[in-house]
Design an enzyme around this catalytic site. Sequence first.
Site, PDB file in Angstrom:
ATOM      1  N   GLU A  40       0.819  -1.213   0.000  1.00 33.41           N
ATOM      2  CA  GLU A  40       0.000   0.000   0.000  1.00 33.41           C
ATOM      3  C   GLU A  40       0.854   1.266   0.000  1.00 33.41           C
ATOM      4  O   GLU A  40       0.495   2.256  -0.629  1.00 33.41           O
ATOM      5  CB  GLU A  40      -0.977  -0.001   1.170  1.00 33.41           C
ATOM      6  CG  GLU A  40      -2.073  -1.059   1.051  1.00 33.41           C
ATOM      7  CD  GLU A  40      -2.938  -0.897  -0.205  1.00 33.41           C
ATOM      8  OE1 GLU A  40      -2.952   0.187  -0.801  1.00 33.41           O
ATOM      9  OE2 GLU A  40      -3.584  -1.886  -0.593  1.00 33.41           O
ATOM     10  N   TYR A 123      -6.720   6.437   3.593  1.00 32.88           N
ATOM     11  CA  TYR A 123      -6.771   5.398   2.564  1.00 32.88           C
ATOM     12  C   TYR A 123      -5.962   4.163   2.982  1.00 32.88           C
ATOM     13  O   TYR A 123      -6.460   3.036   2.968  1.00 32.88           O
ATOM     14  CB  TYR A 123      -6.237   5.892   1.199  1.00 32.88           C
ATOM     15  CG  TYR A 123      -5.958   4.708   0.328  1.00 32.88           C
ATOM     16  CD1 TYR A 123      -6.996   4.065  -0.327  1.00 32.88           C
ATOM     17  CD2 TYR A 123      -4.679   4.136   0.270  1.00 32.88           C
ATOM     18  CE1 TYR A 123      -6.774   2.905  -1.035  1.00 32.88           C
ATOM     19  CE2 TYR A 123      -4.458   2.970  -0.435  1.00 32.88           C
ATOM     20  CZ  TYR A 123      -5.508   2.360  -1.085  1.00 32.88           C
ATOM     21  OH  TYR A 123      -5.300   1.196  -1.757  1.00 32.88           O
ATOM     22  N   ASP A 141      -9.662   5.993  -3.168  1.00 36.88           N
ATOM     23  CA  ASP A 141      -8.490   6.409  -3.946  1.00 36.88           C
ATOM     24  C   ASP A 141      -8.972   6.985  -5.271  1.00 36.88           C
ATOM     25  O   ASP A 141     -10.171   7.169  -5.475  1.00 36.88           O
ATOM     26  CB  ASP A 141      -7.550   5.215  -4.154  1.00 36.88           C
ATOM     27  CG  ASP A 141      -8.122   4.231  -5.167  1.00 36.88           C
ATOM     28  OD1 ASP A 141      -9.362   4.172  -5.289  1.00 36.88           O
ATOM     29  OD2 ASP A 141      -7.341   3.552  -5.843  1.00 36.88           O
TER      30      ASP A 141
END
Length: 359
Positions: A40, A123, A141
């Site tokens: 991520e 996020y 996103d």
Amino acid sequence: MFSPGKINHFHSQLLNWFARQKREMPWRKNLDPYRILVSEFMLQQTQVKTVIPYFNKWMRSFPTVKRLAAAKESDVLKHWEGLGYYSRARNLLRSAIQIQNDHSGKVPDTFQEMMRLPGVGRYTAGAVLSIAFDQKVPVLDGNVKRVLSRLMLLNENGSNKKSETRLWETMESLLPDKSCGDFNQAFMELGATVCLPQNPLCEECPLKKLCKAKLSGKQELYPPKKTAAKISKIKVSAAVIFRKGHVYIQKRKGKGLMGGLWEFPGGKREAGETEEECLRREIKEELGVNIRIGEKIVTHRHSYTRFRVTLDVFQCRIHSGKLSPTECDEWKWVKPEELDQFPFPAANVKIIKLLNKNT
DNA sequence: AACCCGTGGTG
DNA sequence: TCACCAAGGGT
């Protein structure tokens, strides 16, 4: 939103599509939270295809939180070389140290603790919690924003705070009770592979019968375009200074643009200057020495987020003066073949490849 | 809130 | 050549 009957249909359409169409990615091999966290970080503003080789190399070198926490920043940055947004690498290292010290090496499984990690925002916290820990937490996103705004005809006024809040609330309201990790990934993957910014592949979309944009033929109008920031163009001269078979490199200061990376010295050309005049001035200012400029090595164009650079690179030697660099953290004389041990910005990597090809 | 932070692919 | 944009976060 959707009626109770429609939301079940929506969930099954999306999850079934994902089960059939999901792409293979190395971080999908298992649900080790550390692997998900690393992926991520790397995926922030960066496409899957670009990340894959970096992720594989990273995992070979830093397979656990403990191993990463013990790494040197220069090694970490070397693994990030060319991936961009280098503060991500520095923050990931800091996060690993924090996890090792405060959480016994286990990636935390609460939203509050995740958000305390440097480089982790809403996020990334949502992605790790939903994917690695199967928690019911939303993500938002660029892909999700686009899919959502088309699906619901939302975000008509661009990306202000109010519409951001509305998008987060909408994603939260759409979450299924189970499989939120798959649901979130499915949403993003749909945006990345089907609900494209231009020329979306609506006929292949599992949500085409639910999508308000598709039903009204307005796919291309959503989300509304933001006004593009002005890109400035600059010219830069850089010096590869040779001395006794070594070349001079310097390390940029810790934060800011490409912080912690090494570079060849040089700087921006001012109006009316020649490439050589610029280089003489910059090296005098930065290193305190006068140089003799030899032949030009190469001219490269390179684009950054907010400006485009034309980079003229010259072979140089020190002519006079005492070397006393002022603008950098560290400096060194190294052999050309040792240059690949240091992390450099992509524009400098191009130069190094050329140097080592010609010598 | 607006701006900063990289790079590569796409049309 | 150029605009757009990507599994965003920090300040």
